[in-house]
Design a protein around this motif. Structure first.
Motif, PDB file in Angstrom:
ATOM      1  N   ASP A 199      -3.320  44.223  32.646  1.00  0.00           N
ATOM      2  CA  ASP A 199      -3.981  43.541  33.758  1.00  0.00           C
ATOM      3  C   ASP A 199      -3.201  43.798  35.029  1.00  0.00           C
ATOM      4  OD1 ASP A 199      -5.978  42.449  32.191  1.00  0.00           O
ATOM      5  OD2 ASP A 199      -4.775  40.684  31.704  1.00  0.00           O
ATOM      6  N   GLU A 200      -3.905  44.124  36.095  1.00  0.00           N
ATOM      7  CA  GLU A 200      -3.241  44.300  37.379  1.00  0.00           C
ATOM      8  C   GLU A 200      -3.075  42.931  38.017  1.00  0.00           C
ATOM      9  OE1 GLU A 200      -4.691  47.271  39.973  1.00  0.00           O
ATOM     10  OE2 GLU A 200      -5.175  48.643  38.352  1.00  0.00           O
ATOM     11  N   SER A 226      -3.167  39.937  40.570  1.00  0.00           N
ATOM     12  CA  SER A 226      -4.109  39.646  41.647  1.00  0.00           C
ATOM     13  C   SER A 226      -3.370  39.600  42.972  1.00  0.00           C
ATOM     14  CB  SER A 226      -4.815  38.306  41.392  1.00  0.00           C
ATOM     15  OG  SER A 226      -3.891  37.254  41.575  1.00  0.00           O
TER      16      SER A 226
END
Length: 131
Positions: free
Chosen positions: A84-85, A87
């Motif tokens: 997951d990148e 936010s």
């Protein structure tokens, strides 16, 4: 994270950051072989985490080492291994000005030395004092 030894071919777009963890007690070989003009193969030791860049359409083959051989034990789509990148809000430090979210407690508590005499006479059990 760039693949220094085996960069992706220039015609490949949509590379993603992936992570595979060898949760077994055996040595594994992680191999992506469905991408033309690209070779990716790594040894992954038990408990080791492999972080790599790959095309989104890549398929990772996991070969588990057995006695003098290796068995194809799994095929995983690279988009399922994608990390997951973070936010943009995780990097918004303006709203957290003056707050230290990491160091909320001191690691070592402050020592409060007692004042006064802390020595007491030695008392030996079973002995009576002689006057």
């Amino acid at each position: 994270m760039a693949q220094i030894l085996d960069p992706l071919p220039p015609e490949q777009s949509g590379k993603i950051l992936c992570c595979y963890i060898n949760a077994t007690s055996k040595i594994q070989i992680a191999r992506i072989c469905n991408i033309p003009n690209w070779y990716f193969e790594r040894v992954v030791f038990p408990g080791q985490r492999l972080v790599f860049e790959a095309p989104r359409k890549g398929k990772m083959e996991i070969h588990t080492g057995m006695m003098a051989s290796a068995i194809l034990s799994d095929i995983i789509s690279c988009d399922r291994l994608m990390l997951d990148e973070p936010s943009i809000y995780e990097f918004d430090t303006d709203s957290l000005a003056g707050k230290d979210l990491i160091n909320t407690k001191p690691i070592v508590q402050q020592i409060n030395p007692k004042t006064g005499d802390t020595t007491k006479p030695l008392q030996v059990a079973g002995l009576a004092s002689v006057d």
